[in-house]
Design an enzyme around this catalytic site. Sequence first.
Site, PDB file in Angstrom:
ATOM      1  N   THR A 159       0.857  -1.199   0.000  1.00 46.58           N
ATOM      2  CA  THR A 159       0.000   0.000   0.000  1.00 46.58           C
ATOM      3  C   THR A 159       0.886   1.240   0.000  1.00 46.58           C
ATOM      4  O   THR A 159       1.676   1.454   0.912  1.00 46.58           O
ATOM      5  CB  THR A 159      -0.915  -0.007   1.238  1.00 46.58           C
ATOM      6  OG1 THR A 159      -1.684  -1.201   1.181  1.00 46.58           O
ATOM      7  CG2 THR A 159      -1.835   1.201   1.251  1.00 46.58           C
ATOM      8  N   CYS A 171      -3.233  -1.697   8.930  1.00 45.24           N
ATOM      9  CA  CYS A 171      -3.656  -1.001   7.701  1.00 45.24           C
ATOM     10  C   CYS A 171      -4.414   0.297   7.960  1.00 45.24           C
ATOM     11  O   CYS A 171      -3.936   1.368   7.584  1.00 45.24           O
ATOM     12  CB  CYS A 171      -4.498  -1.945   6.858  1.00 45.24           C
ATOM     13  SG  CYS A 171      -3.655  -3.487   6.527  1.00 45.24           S
ATOM     14  N   LEU A 204      -6.847  -7.667   0.934  1.00 45.67           N
ATOM     15  CA  LEU A 204      -6.884  -8.888   1.753  1.00 45.67           C
ATOM     16  C   LEU A 204      -7.062  -8.507   3.211  1.00 45.67           C
ATOM     17  O   LEU A 204      -6.212  -7.821   3.769  1.00 45.67           O
ATOM     18  CB  LEU A 204      -5.559  -9.653   1.617  1.00 45.67           C
ATOM     19  CG  LEU A 204      -5.043  -9.918   0.201  1.00 45.67           C
ATOM     20  CD1 LEU A 204      -3.652 -10.530   0.252  1.00 45.67           C
ATOM     21  CD2 LEU A 204      -6.020 -10.829  -0.541  1.00 45.67           C
ATOM     22  N   ARG A 234      -0.767  -5.423  16.016  1.00 50.46           N
ATOM     23  CA  ARG A 234      -0.308  -4.089  15.606  1.00 50.46           C
ATOM     24  C   ARG A 234      -1.465  -3.088  15.722  1.00 50.46           C
ATOM     25  O   ARG A 234      -2.544  -3.324  15.217  1.00 50.46           O
ATOM     26  CB  ARG A 234       0.244  -4.119  14.178  1.00 50.46           C
ATOM     27  CG  ARG A 234       1.607  -4.796  14.113  1.00 50.46           C
ATOM     28  CD  ARG A 234       2.083  -4.940  12.708  1.00 50.46           C
ATOM     29  NE  ARG A 234       1.342  -5.966  12.000  1.00 50.46           N
ATOM     30  CZ  ARG A 234       1.529  -6.258  10.704  1.00 50.46           C
ATOM     31  NH1 ARG A 234       2.416  -5.588   9.998  1.00 50.46           N
ATOM     32  NH2 ARG A 234       0.832  -7.213  10.125  1.00 50.46           N
ATOM     33  N   GLU A 294      -3.787  -4.588  -3.017  1.00 43.01           N
ATOM     34  CA  GLU A 294      -4.416  -5.785  -2.435  1.00 43.01           C
ATOM     35  C   GLU A 294      -5.597  -5.368  -1.571  1.00 43.01           C
ATOM     36  O   GLU A 294      -5.595  -4.281  -1.004  1.00 43.01           O
ATOM     37  CB  GLU A 294      -3.383  -6.577  -1.630  1.00 43.01           C
ATOM     38  CG  GLU A 294      -2.608  -5.775  -0.594  1.00 43.01           C
ATOM     39  CD  GLU A 294      -3.300  -5.601   0.724  1.00 43.01           C
ATOM     40  OE1 GLU A 294      -4.218  -6.373   1.016  1.00 43.01           O
ATOM     41  OE2 GLU A 294      -2.923  -4.686   1.484  1.00 43.01           O
ATOM     42  N   LEU A 346     -20.293  -1.324   9.954  1.00 42.37           N
ATOM     43  CA  LEU A 346     -21.129  -0.465  10.803  1.00 42.37           C
ATOM     44  C   LEU A 346     -21.217  -1.066  12.199  1.00 42.37           C
ATOM     45  O   LEU A 346     -22.207  -0.920  12.887  1.00 42.37           O
ATOM     46  CB  LEU A 346     -22.538  -0.332  10.212  1.00 42.37           C
ATOM     47  CG  LEU A 346     -22.681   0.592   9.005  1.00 42.37           C
ATOM     48  CD1 LEU A 346     -24.142   0.689   8.583  1.00 42.37           C
ATOM     49  CD2 LEU A 346     -22.146   1.995   9.294  1.00 42.37           C
ATOM     50  N   ASN A 399      -9.621   1.961   1.949  1.00 44.53           N
ATOM     51  CA  ASN A 399      -9.369   1.742   3.380  1.00 44.53           C
ATOM     52  C   ASN A 399      -9.839   2.940   4.209  1.00 44.53           C
ATOM     53  O   ASN A 399     -10.409   2.776   5.285  1.00 44.53           O
ATOM     54  CB  ASN A 399      -7.871   1.491   3.628  1.00 44.53           C
ATOM     55  CG  ASN A 399      -7.532   0.011   3.506  1.00 44.53           C
ATOM     56  OD1 ASN A 399      -8.368  -0.788   3.113  1.00 44.53           O
ATOM     57  ND2 ASN A 399      -6.310  -0.358   3.830  1.00 44.53           N
ATOM     58  N   LYS A 401      -2.599   3.309   9.764  1.00 47.44           N
ATOM     59  CA  LYS A 401      -1.472   3.754   8.937  1.00 47.44           C
ATOM     60  C   LYS A 401      -1.972   4.410   7.638  1.00 47.44           C
ATOM     61  O   LYS A 401      -1.502   5.477   7.247  1.00 47.44           O
ATOM     62  CB  LYS A 401      -0.610   2.524   8.621  1.00 47.44           C
ATOM     63  CG  LYS A 401       0.446   2.699   7.574  1.00 47.44           C
ATOM     64  CD  LYS A 401       1.300   1.452   7.465  1.00 47.44           C
ATOM     65  CE  LYS A 401       0.729   0.372   6.591  1.00 47.44           C
ATOM     66  NZ  LYS A 401       0.861   0.539   5.159  1.00 47.44           N
ATOM     67  N   LYS A 405      -6.834   2.257  -3.545  1.00 48.22           N
ATOM     68  CA  LYS A 405      -6.468   1.550  -2.308  1.00 48.22           C
ATOM     69  C   LYS A 405      -6.596   2.462  -1.077  1.00 48.22           C
ATOM     70  O   LYS A 405      -7.263   2.121  -0.097  1.00 48.22           O
ATOM     71  CB  LYS A 405      -5.039   1.011  -2.444  1.00 48.22           C
ATOM     72  CG  LYS A 405      -4.457   0.448  -1.178  1.00 48.22           C
ATOM     73  CD  LYS A 405      -5.171  -0.810  -0.734  1.00 48.22           C
ATOM     74  CE  LYS A 405      -4.757  -1.184   0.667  1.00 48.22           C
ATOM     75  NZ  LYS A 405      -5.150  -2.492   1.062  1.00 48.22           N
TER      76      LYS A 405
HETATM   77  C1  UGA Z   1      -8.207  -3.992   5.950  1.00 51.45           C
HETATM   78  C2  UGA Z   1      -9.198  -4.009   4.775  1.00 51.45           C
HETATM   79  O1  UGA Z   1     -10.460  -4.499   5.222  1.00 51.45           O
HETATM   80  C3  UGA Z   1      -8.677  -4.867   3.629  1.00 51.45           C
HETATM   81  O2  UGA Z   1      -9.560  -4.775   2.515  1.00 51.45           O
HETATM   82  C4  UGA Z   1      -7.292  -4.352   3.208  1.00 51.45           C
HETATM   83  O3  UGA Z   1      -6.754  -5.101   2.152  1.00 51.45           O
HETATM   84  C5  UGA Z   1      -6.365  -4.419   4.412  1.00 51.45           C
HETATM   85  O4  UGA Z   1      -6.919  -3.602   5.469  1.00 51.45           O
HETATM   86  C6  UGA Z   1      -5.011  -3.893   3.989  1.00 51.45           C
HETATM   87  O5  UGA Z   1      -4.921  -2.718   3.636  1.00 51.45           O
HETATM   88  O6  UGA Z   1      -4.072  -4.685   3.870  1.00 51.45           O
HETATM   89  P1  UGA Z   1      -7.695  -5.606   8.017  1.00 51.45           P
HETATM   90  O7  UGA Z   1      -6.837  -4.514   8.532  1.00 51.45           O
HETATM   91  O8  UGA Z   1      -7.166  -6.991   8.000  1.00 51.45           O
HETATM   92  O9  UGA Z   1      -8.148  -5.306   6.493  1.00 51.45           O
HETATM   93  O10 UGA Z   1      -9.003  -5.647   8.909  1.00 51.45           O
HETATM   94  P2  UGA Z   1     -10.532  -5.214   8.831  1.00 51.45           P
HETATM   95  O11 UGA Z   1     -11.361  -6.419   8.862  1.00 51.45           O
HETATM   96  O12 UGA Z   1     -10.782  -4.261   7.752  1.00 51.45           O
HETATM   97  O13 UGA Z   1     -10.694  -4.492  10.245  1.00 51.45           O
HETATM   98  C7  UGA Z   1      -9.925  -3.344  10.584  1.00 51.45           C
HETATM   99  C8  UGA Z   1     -10.321  -2.842  11.956  1.00 51.45           C
HETATM  100  O14 UGA Z   1     -11.619  -2.286  11.932  1.00 51.45           O
HETATM  101  C9  UGA Z   1     -10.357  -3.913  13.049  1.00 51.45           C
HETATM  102  O15 UGA Z   1      -9.762  -3.397  14.224  1.00 51.45           O
HETATM  103  C10 UGA Z   1     -11.835  -4.175  13.284  1.00 51.45           C
HETATM  104  O16 UGA Z   1     -12.116  -4.587  14.593  1.00 51.45           O
HETATM  105  C11 UGA Z   1     -12.405  -2.783  13.009  1.00 51.45           C
HETATM  106  N1  UGA Z   1     -13.825  -2.816  12.591  1.00 51.45           N
HETATM  107  C12 UGA Z   1     -14.176  -3.395  11.408  1.00 51.45           C
HETATM  108  C13 UGA Z   1     -14.793  -2.227  13.397  1.00 51.45           C
HETATM  109  O17 UGA Z   1     -14.476  -1.685  14.479  1.00 51.45           O
HETATM  110  N2  UGA Z   1     -16.081  -2.227  12.977  1.00 51.45           N
HETATM  111  C14 UGA Z   1     -16.470  -2.786  11.808  1.00 51.45           C
HETATM  112  O18 UGA Z   1     -17.677  -2.746  11.486  1.00 51.45           O
HETATM  113  C15 UGA Z   1     -15.481  -3.393  10.989  1.00 51.45           C
END
Ligand code: UGA
Length: 454
Positions: free
Chosen positions: A121, A260, A153, A327, A151, A250, A208, A263, A204
Amino acid sequence: MDIAVIGTGHVGLVTGACFADLGNKVICVDKNEETINNLNKGIVPFYEPGLKEIITKNTKNNRLAFTTDIKEAVLNSLIIFITVGTPTKYNGESNLVYVEKVTAQIAEIINSYRLIVEKSTVPVETGIWVKHTIKLKASKNVVFDVASNPEFLSEGNAINDFMKPDRIVIGVENEKSEKLLKELYTPLNAPIIVTDTNSAELIKHASNSFLATKISFINSVAEICEKTNADIEKVSKGMGLDSRIGKKFLKAGIGYGGSCFPKDVKAFIHIAKKKGFNFDILEAVSEVNKKCQENFLKKIKDNLWIIEDKNIAVWGLSFKPGTDDIREAPSISIIKKLLDEKAHIKAYDPQVSEKQFKNSIDGKIEFFDNIYDTINNSDCLLILTEWNDFKEVDLKKVKSLLNQPLIIDGRNIYDIEKMQNLGFTYISVGRPTVNKKVDYNNNQIFSTNNKENI
Ligand code: UGA
């Protein structure tokens, strides 16, 4: 196709393993010898469901290899993916030093056509710099292309996200690169969006940041719910069923974490500023996210009064379920503040190890490998990650083990009516508190049945 993936972090390993599983020949490179030695022995450096199995299968059938030798990988590949880290600098800017170093190395190795693809990213216009660097360092007649292929993911669901993507974004400069990348992704049968490299890089960061905005928005609405006795779970549902809004992201809680969102939001703000635009919405998103953890700490203090010498049990340390990644996990900032006030922390997480957590935080934390042992003789229980294990516990047993039936839940995993009937003082996010004992804000002390004031 012959592919090199430079950088064996979460994105690099998942990408390399999945491309191999689709039938390509993949060499993954990392300068860290220990990581490569471990991977060659089948040891995966982090927990990602299904990844170990895919790695084992594809190393056995010789489609996937690991090496520290970037030269070998680059010389034997047509497409080279850059998946190195882009950490945050003190001012929020992405640190692209590893991208530049790897780019320069690739430039010095290539002797015939290669497609170099940035998957890390990165801020908009990084592709331009990658191209410039290769031109500067490669021998004069070498032909190459640079593309961006961000990505999407998410940790804990990365294999599925790779194999069944909503979309694939490729930012290219010419038809040759477009054709190569389209061919590579053909087996996935997913929609492919073709753009220029700047637009792909922006997709990207914007994606995010938009998801982070949804989270901070709903966490702000949760605050209003708390002040009006409304229920955020119902508000989210009512909003999310509007297909223009969508149900996902939500879920109110204690803020987003991980490697991610925090940052990328900061990096997007930074690059926007550099280009002369103040991204005020994102500044607010980041600020709201910090406040979620402050609000949670206030709930702990409002219900425990004195923190010093209290036994505080914590369930969940990873930034979300399905991963051992801590992290920027909310657990770190919350536990640090509690330790500053001399609490005794008793922690449990199904995946995060004691060693791993103690590398990030110093202080008196006792680790347990059993859910119930953690809460024995504790003055309250905090829920910081919504692991399924916690949803399925015997709540009567939990009540009997705690010194007082007090649960402060940052992830809204229990039904409030059930908790009320079981006699817990149950404080969650954006929902009415049940069996409240003390109301600091209104200067009231309640009896145990929460009906009459004393
Ligand atoms: C995120 C994105 O969802 C991916 O599409 C992206 O590729 C990735 O970053 C990246 O840039 O590499 P990730 O960081 O693994 O993925 O996790 P998420 O599932 O998106 O959750 C991120 C944070 O948001 C978590 O702390 C989660 O608890 C929080 N969250 C998520 C909430 O507080 N509420 C929600 O409704 C959803």
